[in-house]
Design an enzyme around this catalytic site. Structure first.
Site, PDB file in Angstrom:
ATOM      1  N   CYS A 112      39.044  29.519 -47.622  1.00 42.51           N
ATOM      2  CA  CYS A 112      39.989  30.471 -48.226  1.00 42.51           C
ATOM      3  C   CYS A 112      39.841  30.568 -49.741  1.00 42.51           C
ATOM      4  O   CYS A 112      40.293  31.534 -50.353  1.00 42.51           O
ATOM      5  CB  CYS A 112      41.421  30.106 -47.863  1.00 42.51           C
ATOM      6  SG  CYS A 112      41.694  30.110 -46.092  1.00 42.51           S
ATOM      7  N   HIS A 252      45.820  33.760 -53.028  1.00 45.84           N
ATOM      8  CA  HIS A 252      45.410  33.754 -51.618  1.00 45.84           C
ATOM      9  C   HIS A 252      46.672  33.834 -50.761  1.00 45.84           C
ATOM     10  O   HIS A 252      47.658  33.133 -51.021  1.00 45.84           O
ATOM     11  CB  HIS A 252      44.640  32.464 -51.322  1.00 45.84           C
ATOM     12  CG  HIS A 252      44.448  32.223 -49.858  1.00 45.84           C
ATOM     13  ND1 HIS A 252      43.948  33.185 -49.016  1.00 45.84           N
ATOM     14  CD2 HIS A 252      44.703  31.143 -49.080  1.00 45.84           C
ATOM     15  CE1 HIS A 252      43.899  32.710 -47.788  1.00 45.84           C
ATOM     16  NE2 HIS A 252      44.362  31.475 -47.797  1.00 45.84           N
ATOM     17  N   ASN A 282      46.514  36.057 -43.013  1.00 46.19           N
ATOM     18  CA  ASN A 282      45.634  35.234 -43.846  1.00 46.19           C
ATOM     19  C   ASN A 282      44.192  35.659 -43.577  1.00 46.19           C
ATOM     20  O   ASN A 282      43.648  35.377 -42.513  1.00 46.19           O
ATOM     21  CB  ASN A 282      45.855  33.761 -43.482  1.00 46.19           C
ATOM     22  CG  ASN A 282      44.964  32.814 -44.273  1.00 46.19           C
ATOM     23  OD1 ASN A 282      43.992  33.238 -44.903  1.00 46.19           O
ATOM     24  ND2 ASN A 282      45.287  31.532 -44.225  1.00 46.19           N
TER      25      ASN A 282
HETATM   26  O1  UT7 Z   1      44.595  29.481 -45.857  1.00 48.90           O
HETATM   27  C1  UT7 Z   1      44.372  28.117 -46.032  1.00 48.90           C
HETATM   28  C2  UT7 Z   1      45.581  27.406 -46.373  1.00 48.90           C
HETATM   29  N1  UT7 Z   1      46.516  27.459 -45.273  1.00 48.90           N
HETATM   30  C3  UT7 Z   1      47.686  26.877 -45.420  1.00 48.90           C
HETATM   31  O2  UT7 Z   1      47.941  26.354 -46.476  1.00 48.90           O
HETATM   32  C4  UT7 Z   1      48.640  26.889 -44.262  1.00 48.90           C
HETATM   33  C5  UT7 Z   1      49.737  25.885 -44.519  1.00 48.90           C
HETATM   34  N2  UT7 Z   1      50.648  25.723 -43.429  1.00 48.90           N
HETATM   35  C6  UT7 Z   1      51.537  26.671 -43.024  1.00 48.90           C
HETATM   36  O3  UT7 Z   1      51.533  27.770 -43.522  1.00 48.90           O
HETATM   37  C7  UT7 Z   1      52.574  26.294 -41.997  1.00 48.90           C
HETATM   38  O4  UT7 Z   1      52.540  24.902 -41.809  1.00 48.90           O
HETATM   39  C8  UT7 Z   1      52.365  26.991 -40.621  1.00 48.90           C
HETATM   40  C9  UT7 Z   1      52.693  28.474 -40.742  1.00 48.90           C
HETATM   41  C10 UT7 Z   1      50.941  26.828 -40.150  1.00 48.90           C
HETATM   42  C11 UT7 Z   1      53.307  26.385 -39.584  1.00 48.90           C
HETATM   43  O5  UT7 Z   1      54.651  26.512 -40.014  1.00 48.90           O
HETATM   44  P1  UT7 Z   1      55.622  25.255 -39.982  1.00 48.90           P
HETATM   45  O6  UT7 Z   1      56.936  25.720 -40.414  1.00 48.90           O
HETATM   46  O7  UT7 Z   1      54.957  24.174 -40.773  1.00 48.90           O
HETATM   47  O8  UT7 Z   1      55.689  24.944 -38.431  1.00 48.90           O
HETATM   48  P2  UT7 Z   1      55.307  23.605 -37.646  1.00 48.90           P
HETATM   49  O9  UT7 Z   1      53.834  23.543 -37.454  1.00 48.90           O
HETATM   50  O10 UT7 Z   1      55.990  22.437 -38.270  1.00 48.90           O
HETATM   51  O11 UT7 Z   1      56.000  23.919 -36.257  1.00 48.90           O
HETATM   52  C12 UT7 Z   1      57.416  24.011 -36.131  1.00 48.90           C
HETATM   53  C13 UT7 Z   1      57.755  24.454 -34.724  1.00 48.90           C
HETATM   54  C14 UT7 Z   1      57.036  23.648 -33.645  1.00 48.90           C
HETATM   55  O12 UT7 Z   1      57.913  23.516 -32.543  1.00 48.90           O
HETATM   56  P3  UT7 Z   1      58.641  22.135 -32.249  1.00 48.90           P
HETATM   57  O13 UT7 Z   1      57.537  21.127 -32.080  1.00 48.90           O
HETATM   58  O14 UT7 Z   1      59.474  21.871 -33.482  1.00 48.90           O
HETATM   59  O15 UT7 Z   1      59.410  22.425 -31.034  1.00 48.90           O
HETATM   60  C15 UT7 Z   1      55.876  24.542 -33.260  1.00 48.90           C
HETATM   61  O16 UT7 Z   1      55.439  24.314 -31.927  1.00 48.90           O
HETATM   62  O17 UT7 Z   1      57.337  25.806 -34.548  1.00 48.90           O
HETATM   63  C16 UT7 Z   1      56.514  25.914 -33.386  1.00 48.90           C
HETATM   64  N3  UT7 Z   1      55.527  26.951 -33.591  1.00 48.90           N
HETATM   65  C17 UT7 Z   1      55.689  28.210 -33.174  1.00 48.90           C
HETATM   66  N4  UT7 Z   1      56.680  28.824 -32.504  1.00 48.90           N
HETATM   67  C18 UT7 Z   1      56.537  30.130 -32.215  1.00 48.90           C
HETATM   68  C19 UT7 Z   1      54.336  26.853 -34.243  1.00 48.90           C
HETATM   69  N5  UT7 Z   1      53.714  28.024 -34.223  1.00 48.90           N
HETATM   70  C20 UT7 Z   1      54.527  28.885 -33.572  1.00 48.90           C
HETATM   71  C21 UT7 Z   1      54.416  30.252 -33.237  1.00 48.90           C
HETATM   72  N6  UT7 Z   1      55.448  30.815 -32.569  1.00 48.90           N
HETATM   73  N7  UT7 Z   1      53.357  30.991 -33.576  1.00 48.90           N
END
Ligand code: UT7
Length: 325
Positions: A112, A252, A282
């Site tokens: 990225c 980005h 992204n």
């Molecule tokens: O481009 C390079 C750089 N990229 C980044 O820097 C990305 C950095 N990370 C992020 O942007 C975020 O961490 C994400 C968008 C990837 C994820 O968001 P989050 O708020 O950190 O979610 P999480 O991974 O902690 O997941 C929270 C909950 C989980 O459910 P439980 O285990 O709490 O029941 C996931 O299973 O959200 C759930 N979840 C979803 N639910 C519906 C994760 N993805 C989805 C989804 N739809 N697409």
């Protein structure tokens, strides 16, 4: 001064995929995606589409706006991790589509951060004196590398290309500073084991989950916020400029919440941060040049403005470029 961007261009695949569309493929919701990331839609490649064609299209737009022909270029530097081939490079594929021979064309692999890295490389080449006109590109198709059953990654990525024509130019305008950083110890926060095989949203043959993008999102989130804020400050300091003097940050577009948290850490208002993640998702290395192209189109950048580009991505890699427009 070394180099200045004189024109930009962007191009996208034809297929628009909304969050609602994704609800049909996996257990997700428009509500979750838009509130957790800011993304509402993205453009994704289909079978038979070529990212090199899309990239050549973005390049031709930029060249046309610069009033130049491809034959005027001295080099092509491409930030990408989406080459269809292990080799030749993606840059060589773009070069031949532009109908030009023999000028050096090569890739910079920084995920990225690809465009921020490529811009710094192109600027250094021009400062060294041998190159006068360099086409600098950020292009990626990470939607073709996701596991379409993995909602944690599949909803995030879109595809596209952005290009910038840079010219060697003495004077106060152009690239003032670049700061690049890498931390290989964090390689496994965002990685993909193999490239080459495309698994588009419409393909019957799917990538093996183990060969798809693996991401530790929450860990990456924290490092991204801190590293982007730090490197942005460092790029301003290196130029002797107060961060408050920056007119527009073109970052980005990984997550709307990252952009807000970085702005808060830097003490700058959200209005000074250009965002278009809602419409593109992204797009990895393409996101900064696509955003820059849109910011120019929307008249958000004026002559002599201070413009900060920044990014963080797989590697980990991160970096920033400060430009006097
Ligand atoms: O481009 C390079 C750089 N990229 C980044 O820097 C990305 C950095 N990370 C992020 O942007 C975020 O961490 C994400 C968008 C990837 C994820 O968001 P989050 O708020 O950190 O979610 P999480 O991974 O902690 O997941 C929270 C909950 C989980 O459910 P439980 O285990 O709490 O029941 C996931 O299973 O959200 C759930 N979840 C979803 N639910 C519906 C994760 N993805 C989805 C989804 N739809 N697409």
């Amino acid at each position: 001064m070394g180099s200045r961007i004189v024109a930009t261009g962007r191009a996208l695949p034809r297929t628009l995929v909304s969050n609602k569309d994704l609800e049909r493929y996996m257990d997700t919701s428009d509500e979750w995606i838009s509130t957790r990331t800011g993304i509402r839609q993205r453009y994704t490649m289909r079978q038979g589409e070529s990212l090199a064609d899309i990239t050549a299209e973005a390049s031709k737009i930029a060249l046309n706006r610069a009033g130049m022909k491809a034959a005027d270029l001295d080099a092509i530097v491409v930030g990408t991790v989406s080459s269809e081939y292990g080799f030749p490079s993606f840059a060589c594929q773009v070069q031949t589509r532009l109908g030009i021979d023999t000028i050096p064309a090569f890739d910079v692999a920084a995920a990225c951060s690809g465009f921020v890295y490529a811009l710094s490389v192109a600027d250094s080449m021009m400062r060294a004196g041998d190159f006068k006109r360099v086409l600098t590109i950020g292009t990626d198709a990470l939607s073709t590398m996701v596991d379409w059953n993995d909602r944690r990654t599949a909803v995030l990525f879109g595809d596209g290309a952005g290009a910038a024509v840079m010219v060697h130019e003495p004077g106060p305008r152009g690239v003032l500073t670049s700061v690049l950083r890498s931390a290989g110890q964090h390689w496994n926060l965002l990685a993909v084991r193999s490239t080459g095989i495309r698994s588009t949203i419409d393909s019957e043959v799917r990538r093996d989950p183990a060969d798809s993008i693996q991401m530790k999102g929450p860990e990456l989130f924290k490092i991204a916020v801190k590293s982007i804020a730090d490197v942005t400050k460092q790029a301003a300091e290196k130029a002797g400029i107060d961060i408050a003097a920056v007119d527009l940050v073109v970052p980005h577009q990984a997550n709307m919440r990252i952009l807000s948290a970085v702005a808060e850490r830097l003490g700058i208002s959200q209005e000074k941060v250009f965002t278009n993640i809602d419409r593109y998702g992204n797009t990895s290395a393409a996101s900064v040049p696509i955003a820059l192209d849109e910011a120019l189109e929307q008249d958000r950048i004026h002559d002599n403005d201070l413009v900060m580009l920044n990014a963080c991505g797989g590697g980990l890699t991160w970096g920033a470029n400060l430009l006097r427009w």
